[in-house]
Write an enzyme that holds these catalytic residues in place. Structure first.
Site, PDB file in Angstrom:
ATOM      1  N   ARG A 140       0.836  -1.156   0.038  1.00 31.95           N
ATOM      2  CA  ARG A 140       0.105   0.018  -0.039  1.00 31.95           C
ATOM      3  C   ARG A 140       0.918   1.266   0.083  1.00 31.95           C
ATOM      4  O   ARG A 140       0.368   2.202  -0.709  1.00 31.95           O
ATOM      5  CB  ARG A 140      -0.842  -0.144   1.277  1.00 31.95           C
ATOM      6  CG  ARG A 140      -1.771   1.009   1.326  1.00 31.95           C
ATOM      7  CD  ARG A 140      -2.697   0.747   2.473  1.00 31.95           C
ATOM      8  NE  ARG A 140      -2.372  -0.260   3.589  1.00 31.95           N
ATOM      9  CZ  ARG A 140      -2.938  -0.880   4.513  1.00 31.95           C
ATOM     10  NH1 ARG A 140      -3.995  -0.784   4.458  1.00 31.95           N
ATOM     11  NH2 ARG A 140      -2.370  -1.255   5.326  1.00 31.95           N
ATOM     12  N   LYS A 150     -12.292 -20.126   8.351  1.00 31.18           N
ATOM     13  CA  LYS A 150     -11.489 -21.323   8.090  1.00 31.18           C
ATOM     14  C   LYS A 150     -12.368 -22.652   8.276  1.00 31.18           C
ATOM     15  O   LYS A 150     -12.259 -23.562   7.391  1.00 31.18           O
ATOM     16  CB  LYS A 150     -10.507 -21.462   9.334  1.00 31.18           C
ATOM     17  CG  LYS A 150      -9.414 -20.221   9.230  1.00 31.18           C
ATOM     18  CD  LYS A 150      -8.780 -19.944  10.417  1.00 31.18           C
ATOM     19  CE  LYS A 150      -7.694 -18.981  10.334  1.00 31.18           C
ATOM     20  NZ  LYS A 150      -7.012 -18.497  11.640  1.00 31.18           N
TER      21      LYS A 150
HETATM   22  P1  NAP Z   1      -0.611  -7.434   7.406  1.00 33.82           P
HETATM   23  O1  NAP Z   1       0.436  -7.357   8.271  1.00 33.82           O
HETATM   24  O2  NAP Z   1      -1.589  -6.308   7.699  1.00 33.82           O
HETATM   25  O3  NAP Z   1       0.021  -7.081   5.791  1.00 33.82           O
HETATM   26  C1  NAP Z   1      -0.727  -6.671   5.049  1.00 33.82           C
HETATM   27  C2  NAP Z   1      -0.045  -6.313   3.579  1.00 33.82           C
HETATM   28  O4  NAP Z   1      -1.035  -6.025   2.567  1.00 33.82           O
HETATM   29  C3  NAP Z   1       0.798  -5.061   3.888  1.00 33.82           C
HETATM   30  O5  NAP Z   1       2.045  -5.044   3.529  1.00 33.82           O
HETATM   31  C4  NAP Z   1      -0.017  -3.935   3.027  1.00 33.82           C
HETATM   32  O6  NAP Z   1       0.955  -2.893   2.729  1.00 33.82           O
HETATM   33  C5  NAP Z   1      -0.543  -4.580   2.026  1.00 33.82           C
HETATM   34  N1  NAP Z   1      -1.701  -4.041   1.549  1.00 33.82           N
HETATM   35  C6  NAP Z   1      -3.052  -3.767   2.034  1.00 33.82           C
HETATM   36  N2  NAP Z   1      -3.847  -3.318   1.219  1.00 33.82           N
HETATM   37  C7  NAP Z   1      -3.319  -3.053   0.128  1.00 33.82           C
HETATM   38  C8  NAP Z   1      -3.676  -2.669  -1.435  1.00 33.82           C
HETATM   39  N3  NAP Z   1      -4.919  -2.191  -1.584  1.00 33.82           N
HETATM   40  N4  NAP Z   1      -2.695  -2.867  -2.295  1.00 33.82           N
HETATM   41  C9  NAP Z   1      -1.548  -3.295  -2.136  1.00 33.82           C
HETATM   42  N5  NAP Z   1      -1.033  -3.640  -1.069  1.00 33.82           N
HETATM   43  C10 NAP Z   1      -1.946  -3.895   0.333  1.00 33.82           C
HETATM   44  O7  NAP Z   1      -1.486  -8.700   7.241  1.00 33.82           O
HETATM   45  P2  NAP Z   1      -0.748 -10.247   7.659  1.00 33.82           P
HETATM   46  O8  NAP Z   1      -0.728 -10.601   8.836  1.00 33.82           O
HETATM   47  O9  NAP Z   1       0.369 -10.188   6.700  1.00 33.82           O
HETATM   48  O10 NAP Z   1      -2.036 -11.073   6.877  1.00 33.82           O
HETATM   49  C11 NAP Z   1      -2.020 -11.027   5.274  1.00 33.82           C
HETATM   50  C12 NAP Z   1      -2.976 -12.127   5.043  1.00 33.82           C
HETATM   51  O11 NAP Z   1      -2.450 -13.613   5.608  1.00 33.82           O
HETATM   52  C13 NAP Z   1      -4.475 -11.949   5.419  1.00 33.82           C
HETATM   53  O12 NAP Z   1      -5.435 -12.626   4.437  1.00 33.82           O
HETATM   54  C14 NAP Z   1      -4.627 -13.051   6.782  1.00 33.82           C
HETATM   55  O13 NAP Z   1      -5.894 -13.361   6.940  1.00 33.82           O
HETATM   56  C15 NAP Z   1      -3.466 -14.059   6.350  1.00 33.82           C
HETATM   57  N6  NAP Z   1      -3.114 -14.978   7.520  1.00 33.82           N
HETATM   58  C16 NAP Z   1      -2.407 -14.038   8.472  1.00 33.82           C
HETATM   59  C17 NAP Z   1      -1.589 -14.733   9.459  1.00 33.82           C
HETATM   60  C18 NAP Z   1      -0.823 -14.025  10.614  1.00 33.82           C
HETATM   61  O14 NAP Z   1      -0.599 -14.846  11.330  1.00 33.82           O
HETATM   62  N7  NAP Z   1      -0.594 -12.837  10.286  1.00 33.82           N
HETATM   63  C19 NAP Z   1      -1.869 -16.326   9.612  1.00 33.82           C
HETATM   64  C20 NAP Z   1      -2.477 -16.965   8.400  1.00 33.82           C
HETATM   65  C21 NAP Z   1      -2.989 -16.186   7.431  1.00 33.82           C
HETATM   66  P3  NAP Z   1       1.774  -1.825   3.761  1.00 33.82           P
HETATM   67  O15 NAP Z   1       2.809  -2.738   4.304  1.00 33.82           O
HETATM   68  O16 NAP Z   1       2.208  -0.884   2.823  1.00 33.82           O
HETATM   69  O17 NAP Z   1       0.731  -1.229   4.824  1.00 33.82           O
HETATM   70  N1  HSE Z   2      -5.701 -13.750  12.894  1.00 37.18           N
HETATM   71  C1  HSE Z   2      -5.711 -15.381  12.426  1.00 37.18           C
HETATM   72  C2  HSE Z   2      -5.451 -15.962  14.038  1.00 37.18           C
HETATM   73  C3  HSE Z   2      -4.117 -15.508  12.016  1.00 37.18           C
HETATM   74  O1  HSE Z   2      -5.402 -15.451  15.006  1.00 37.18           O
HETATM   75  O2  HSE Z   2      -5.338 -17.399  14.052  1.00 37.18           O
HETATM   76  C4  HSE Z   2      -3.738 -16.953  11.331  1.00 37.18           C
HETATM   77  O3  HSE Z   2      -4.818 -17.232  10.576  1.00 37.18           O
END
Ligand code: NAP
Ligand code: HSE
Length: 318
Positions: free
Chosen positions: A46, A201
């Site tokens: 972003r 999920k």
């Molecule tokens: P996050 O830390 O919020 O990262 C989101 C990323 O997407 C950031 O780099 C952000 O850019 C970018 N972004 C947001 N809106 C955008 C747009 N319109 N265009 C281009 N880039 C954009 O999220 P995350 O925790 O990594 O999670 C990402 C995905 O993985 C989600 O679907 C989540 O449910 C899934 N997930 C997460 C986890 C976990 O433990 N965190 C585990 C399993 C699955 P900026 O860096 O510039 O803000």
């Molecule tokens: N927010 C999610 C959790 C990340 O707490 O399980 C993993 O999907």
């Protein structure tokens, strides 16, 4: 050795940064597993001006990634439906494979995404979308010949983290803040504490196990927000613990699914789970009862599943 597989990242947050770092640190290990080199081409974010923990070329224009002929495989880790859905469809239209951790998108747009991948003859893989490091999507696919009876477990790390920290004296707000700082919570943590995340999920697992889409809106949800320290203490006095459970009951006529707070035995796998630990138990007719446990949230655990999908695609395309 066959040609390099170019990977384009959409998103470079908690998960995307872990994928980028591990692709760099473990290039040789990943090449050995994939049978060909896997190279990160760039990432869409972003805010390209933001400081990053990884050294990757960034752009705010997703089409710089999608239109790059060096990118054969797109990893979408932005989250949510908009703009992620359009980006998945654009990737398939351009002949790219897609790997994602975005459970909301997969659960809500199940048919659209699977149809688009099929039409494009490209792979859509989402092992990381459910229970992060636990290979539960692969396991559910391997159970194609069984009739599931009940699926029960902890599918959200943030709520388990909150419940287990409240047992050691933290307030709900402090425990949630810790889970956010550790990178476990969704960008909007109401998705965790109000149950949408485990509902997505559960929808994905039920859809695989039943062989047809089980919409996430069919999962009954109650929030974790009403749980008080007194509730946690009262459960402990009865030898119980409070956990945010996901349950699908595959009845004869219709599947009933719910997520919410329930009491579990303190000594059970669910009761002993702390932090981002997930637990999934599937009762079946042919295969008995199967139980899976492991880290269900966090950058490294999620990157492990994403890179497993990337390697599977790279091997299949040799
Ligand atoms: P996050 O830390 O919020 O990262 C989101 C990323 O997407 C950031 O780099 C952000 O850019 C970018 N972004 C947001 N809106 C955008 C747009 N319109 N265009 C281009 N880039 C954009 O999220 P995350 O925790 O990594 O999670 C990402 C995905 O993985 C989600 O679907 C989540 O449910 C899934 N997930 C997460 C986890 C976990 O433990 N965190 C585990 C399993 C699955 P900026 O860096 O510039 O803000
Ligand atoms: N927010 C999610 C959790 C990340 O707490 O399980 C993993 O999907």
């Amino acid at each position: 050795m066959s040609a390099v597989v170019g990977v384009g990242l959409l998103g470079l947050g908690t998960v995307g940064s872990a994928v980028a770092r591990i692709l760099g640190e473990r290039a040789k290990l990943i090449e050995a597993a994939a049978g060909r080199p896997v190279r990160l081409v760039g990432a869409c974010v972003r805010d390209p001006a933001k400081a990053r923990s990884v050294d990757v070329p960034t752009t705010a224009d997703p089409f710089e990634i999608l239109d790059d002929p060096e990118v054969a495989l797109v990893v979408e880790v932005i989250g949510g439906v908009d703009p992620a859905l359009d980006l998945h469809l654009a990737a398939f239209e351009r002949g790219k494979h897609v790997v994602t951790a975005n459970k909301e998108l997969v659960a809500r747009e199940w048919r659209t995404l699977h149809d688009a991948a099929r039409s494009a003859r490209r792979q859509l893989r989402y092992e990381a979308a459910v229970a992060a490091a636990i290979p539960i999507v692969a396991a559910a696919r391997a159970l194609g010949a069984v009739r599931p009876r009940v699926l029960r477990g902890l599918l959200n790390g943030t709520t388990t983290y909150i419940c287990s920290r409240m047992e050691t004296g933290a307030s709900f707000a402090a425990a949630l803040a810790e889970a956010q700082a550790a990178g476990y919570a969704e960008a909007d943590p109401s998705a965790d504490v109000d149950g949408w995340d485990p509902a997505y999920k559960l929808s994905i697992l039920a859809s695989i196990l039943e062989g047809r889409w089980f919409p996430p809106d069919n999962v009954r949800r109650t929030s974790l927000r009403s749980v008080t320290p007194q509730d946690v203490a009262a459960a402990a006095e009865r030898g119980k613990r409070l956990r945010y459970l996901a349950v699908a009951d595959f009845g004869e006529r219709a599947t009933k699914a719910r997520v919410g707070v329930e009491e579990v035995d303190a000594g059970s796998l669910e009761g002993r789970a702390t932090g981002p630990q997930n637990v999934v138990t599937i009762e079946t007719d042919l295969a008995g009862t199967l139980t899976f446990a492991g880290p269900g949230a966090g950058g490294d655990a999620t990157a492990s599943a994403i890179l497993g999908d990337v390697i599977a695609i790279a091997r299949a395309e040799r």
